[in-house]
Design a protein around this motif. Structure first.
Motif, mmCIF file in Angstrom:
data_model
loop_
_atom_site.group_PDB
_atom_site.id
_atom_site.type_symbol
_atom_site.label_atom_id
_atom_site.label_comp_id
_atom_site.label_asym_id
_atom_site.label_seq_id
_atom_site.Cartn_x
_atom_site.Cartn_y
_atom_site.Cartn_z
ATOM 1 N N SER A 66 0.795 -1.229 0.000
ATOM 2 C CA SER A 66 0.000 0.000 0.000
ATOM 3 C C SER A 66 0.828 1.280 0.000
ATOM 4 O O SER A 66 0.354 2.329 -0.417
ATOM 5 N N SER A 67 2.078 1.205 0.467
ATOM 6 C CA SER A 67 2.886 2.430 0.548
ATOM 7 C C SER A 67 4.344 2.082 0.804
ATOM 8 O O SER A 67 4.683 0.927 1.103
ATOM 9 N N GLY A 68 5.195 3.086 0.741
ATOM 10 C CA GLY A 68 6.599 2.907 1.089
ATOM 11 C C GLY A 68 6.754 2.555 2.562
ATOM 12 O O GLY A 68 7.550 1.687 2.932
ATOM 13 N N ALA A 71 6.148 -0.991 3.181
ATOM 14 C CA ALA A 71 7.290 -1.817 2.748
ATOM 15 C C ALA A 71 8.330 -1.907 3.867
ATOM 16 O O ALA A 71 8.914 -2.972 4.104
ATOM 17 N N MET A 72 8.559 -0.777 4.578
ATOM 18 C CA MET A 72 9.531 -0.790 5.677
ATOM 19 C C MET A 72 9.157 -1.852 6.716
ATOM 20 O O MET A 72 9.973 -2.650 7.136
ATOM 21 N N GLU A 73 7.878 -1.830 7.120
ATOM 22 C CA GLU A 73 7.440 -2.771 8.156
ATOM 23 C C GLU A 73 7.532 -4.211 7.662
ATOM 24 O O GLU A 73 7.995 -5.106 8.368
ATOM 25 N N ARG A 94 15.446 7.444 9.341
ATOM 26 C CA ARG A 94 15.099 7.265 10.762
ATOM 27 C C ARG A 94 13.792 6.468 10.895
ATOM 28 O O ARG A 94 13.634 5.660 11.790
ATOM 29 N N ARG A 95 12.865 6.693 9.967
ATOM 30 C CA ARG A 95 11.584 5.990 10.038
ATOM 31 C C ARG A 95 11.790 4.463 9.903
ATOM 32 O O ARG A 95 11.176 3.678 10.605
ATOM 33 N N LEU A 96 12.689 4.080 9.012
ATOM 34 C CA LEU A 96 12.966 2.653 8.826
ATOM 35 C C LEU A 96 13.629 2.079 10.085
ATOM 36 O O LEU A 96 13.278 0.985 10.542
ATOM 37 N N HIS A 136 18.323 5.444 -0.174
ATOM 38 C CA HIS A 136 19.139 5.976 -1.264
ATOM 39 C C HIS A 136 19.065 7.486 -1.304
ATOM 40 O O HIS A 136 20.077 8.175 -1.341
ATOM 41 N N ASN A 137 17.839 7.977 -1.305
ATOM 42 C CA ASN A 137 17.639 9.418 -1.450
ATOM 43 C C ASN A 137 16.848 9.929 -0.250
ATOM 44 O O ASN A 137 15.668 9.638 -0.117
ATOM 45 N N GLU A 138 17.526 10.631 0.649
ATOM 46 C CA GLU A 138 16.885 11.117 1.870
ATOM 47 C C GLU A 138 16.088 12.372 1.508
ATOM 48 O O GLU A 138 16.641 13.466 1.362
ATOM 49 N N THR A 139 14.790 12.172 1.346
ATOM 50 C CA THR A 139 13.892 13.227 0.857
ATOM 51 C C THR A 139 13.829 14.427 1.800
ATOM 52 O O THR A 139 13.518 15.532 1.384
ATOM 53 N N SER A 140 14.120 14.202 3.075
ATOM 54 C CA SER A 140 14.006 15.302 4.035
ATOM 55 C C SER A 140 15.138 16.321 3.887
ATOM 56 O O SER A 140 14.962 17.486 4.221
ATOM 57 N N VAL A 167 12.258 5.407 -2.603
ATOM 58 C CA VAL A 167 10.935 6.035 -2.759
ATOM 59 C C VAL A 167 11.033 7.346 -3.550
ATOM 60 O O VAL A 167 10.230 7.595 -4.432
ATOM 61 N N SER A 168 12.034 8.160 -3.246
ATOM 62 C CA SER A 168 12.093 9.446 -3.958
ATOM 63 C C SER A 168 13.198 9.482 -5.020
ATOM 64 O O SER A 168 13.537 10.548 -5.523
ATOM 65 N N SER A 169 13.737 8.309 -5.374
ATOM 66 C CA SER A 169 14.733 8.308 -6.463
ATOM 67 C C SER A 169 14.335 7.413 -7.630
ATOM 68 O O SER A 169 14.875 7.553 -8.729
ATOM 69 N N VAL A 187 4.414 5.273 -5.489
ATOM 70 C CA VAL A 187 4.202 5.801 -6.844
ATOM 71 C C VAL A 187 3.960 7.307 -6.934
ATOM 72 O O VAL A 187 3.970 7.876 -8.022
ATOM 73 N N GLN A 188 3.766 7.959 -5.767
ATOM 74 C CA GLN A 188 3.383 9.384 -5.805
ATOM 75 C C GLN A 188 4.574 10.330 -5.920
ATOM 76 O O GLN A 188 4.412 11.537 -5.862
ATOM 77 N N LYS A 189 5.763 9.763 -6.083
ATOM 78 C CA LYS A 189 6.941 10.631 -6.223
ATOM 79 C C LYS A 189 7.425 10.551 -7.666
ATOM 80 O O LYS A 189 6.789 11.119 -8.541
HETATM 81 C C1 LIG Z 1 7.947 9.534 0.946
HETATM 82 C C2 LIG Z 1 8.991 8.641 1.419
HETATM 83 C C3 LIG Z 1 8.690 7.481 2.156
HETATM 84 C C4 LIG Z 1 7.290 7.163 2.594
HETATM 85 O O1 LIG Z 1 6.530 6.685 1.523
HETATM 86 P P1 LIG Z 1 4.945 6.567 1.691
HETATM 87 O O2 LIG Z 1 4.499 6.014 0.375
HETATM 88 O O3 LIG Z 1 4.444 7.936 1.994
HETATM 89 O O4 LIG Z 1 4.697 5.635 2.810
HETATM 90 C C5 LIG Z 1 9.714 6.654 2.511
HETATM 91 N N1 LIG Z 1 10.991 6.918 2.169
HETATM 92 C C6 LIG Z 1 11.318 8.009 1.464
HETATM 93 C C7 LIG Z 1 12.741 8.237 1.096
HETATM 94 C C8 LIG Z 1 10.324 8.891 1.063
HETATM 95 O O5 LIG Z 1 10.655 9.975 0.347
#
Ligand SMILES: *Cc1c(COP(=O)(O)O)cnc(C)c1O
Length: 358
Positions: A66-68, A71-73, A94-96, A136-140, A167-169, A187-189
């Motif tokens: 359903s989302s990135g 996938a982490m979990e 950090r979220r991972l 790979h790509n730290e979106t923050s 996710v963002s690369s 897919v939203q990136k």
């Molecule tokens: C946006 C993002 C996520 C989270 O993805 P979701 O689809 O919002 O759960 C994870 N990792 C990176 C690097 C992101 O940019």
């Protein structure tokens, strides 16, 4: 007014998305059974197109989640008994790491300041680590780890699984799957689609690990355990009722990207990133947040501004250009500009022109 979104996700839709949504509605995609032949065809078409575009080996599985974040979990649950290692340099890495902590794992982390790279040459991975996780790509913060460094870590640690958040690369990232066991994106990136679908690529070794954990009665999840997803995948289905429309649209946009050619898609992103960084070079009020050039992201350009970035964002919005603000603590310090396949060279030139006028 039609706006142009340079936000790092959700972002600008790929130009063909509107056409594909219309076609999908005409073809009743949102109403068909997810257990029927028509859906099987859609599922297979999307997998085949992704495999071709991203050069995913035949023996790697492609799972729809359903989302990135999901996938982490799933990755931690299905591949880690006790210990994982995380390279943390921003909020998504950090979220991972936090996911592993929350699941009760011993999650080690190698952390650098936001915007910084890692000292890979001196990195030793302890023998008890089962899975090594990279963003790979730290979106923050706009840091991208050069992929060859990650491959080197795998070469020295063949017995461990390597995870790569793209996710963002994606699809810009040219991932060599020989050295990556689990790779995911949503897919939203970079794919320029509405949110609501995550894609996870799984190596034979990772799937095998999950099978071992399942047999030993570890908690690997229920409907989305790797084994369950893999079982349904063999029938071109998912355990649950999936986001059929999103799977369809991902297939169509991936086909469109194949028509352009992945080489060209990647070259254009590089060219647009150069335009943005060159602009910074010539304007002292705008500095790349990432100082080490080899770690600068091409897909999410993060700029430190002299004046209040929120004011800049506001002014750009009035021109129909939506730019991202800094992430969390950097809200009042940064601009974040997504540079995805949906953004044309002239879109980026227009954005730079408008920033110059401020
Ligand atoms: C946006 C993002 C996520 C989270 O993805 P979701 O689809 O919002 O759960 C994870 N990792 C990176 C690097 C992101 O940019």
């Amino acid at each position: 007014m039609k706006k142009l979104f340079f936000t790092p996700g959700p972002s600008q839709l790929y130009p063909t998305v509107e056409k594909h949504i219309k076609k999908a509605l005409e073809e009743n995609i949102a109403s068909i059974s997810h257990r029927g032949e028509k859906f099987h065809g859609i599922y297979k078409n999307t997998q085949d197109a992704l495999r071709k575009l991203l050069k995913i080996p035949k023996n790697y599985r492609i799972f729809f989640l359903s989302s990135g974040t999901e996938a982490m979990e799933r990755i931690i649950q299905n591949t880690v008994v006790e210990s994982s290692l995380h390279f943390v340099n921003g909020e998504f890495s950090r979220r991972l790491w936090q996911t592993a902590v929350s699941l009760g794992k011993i999650a080690a982390k190698i952390e650098t300041a936001p915007g910084g790279g890692f000292n890979f040459e001196e990195t030793e991975v302890a023998s008890n680590i089962e899975t090594i996780c990279f963003t790979h790509n730290e979106t923050s913060t706009g840091v991208a780890i050069p992929l060859e460094y990650i491959c080197e870590i795998k070469k020295k640690n063949r017995d461990k699984l390597v995870v790569l958040d793209t996710v963002s690369s994606a699809p810009f990232a040219d991932v060599n799957y020989k050295y990556i066991d689990l790779c995911f994106f949503s897919v939203q990136k970079g794919f320029g689609l509405p949110a609501g679908l995550g894609v996870l690529v799984v190596s034979p070794a990772a799937l095998k690990t999950s099978e071992i954990l399942t047999r030993k009665n570890y908690q690997v999840g229920t409907y989305h355990s790797f084994e369950e997803v893999a079982r349904y995948d063999q029938k071109y289905e998912t355990p649950e009722t999936p986001n059929v429309l999103a799977i369809y649209l991902l297939g169509k946009v991936t086909e469109d990207l194949l028509k352009v050619g992945i080489g060209k898609v990647r070259r254009e992103i590089k060219k647009k990133a150069d335009l943005l960084y060159d602009f910074c070079k010539n304007h002292s009020g705008f500095q790349p947040f990432v100082k080490d050039k080899s770690y600068r992201s091409d897909t999410v350009v993060v700029i430190e501004t002299g004046t209040d970035p929120l004011k800049i964002i506001d002014k750009l919005k009035k021109k129909g250009l939506v730019v991202g603000s800094g992430y969390k603590d950097f809200k009042n310090k940064h601009l974040r500009i997504a540079n995805f396949p949906a953004h044309s060279v002239s879109d980026i030139k227009r954005l730079i022109r408008e920033i110059k006028k401020i």
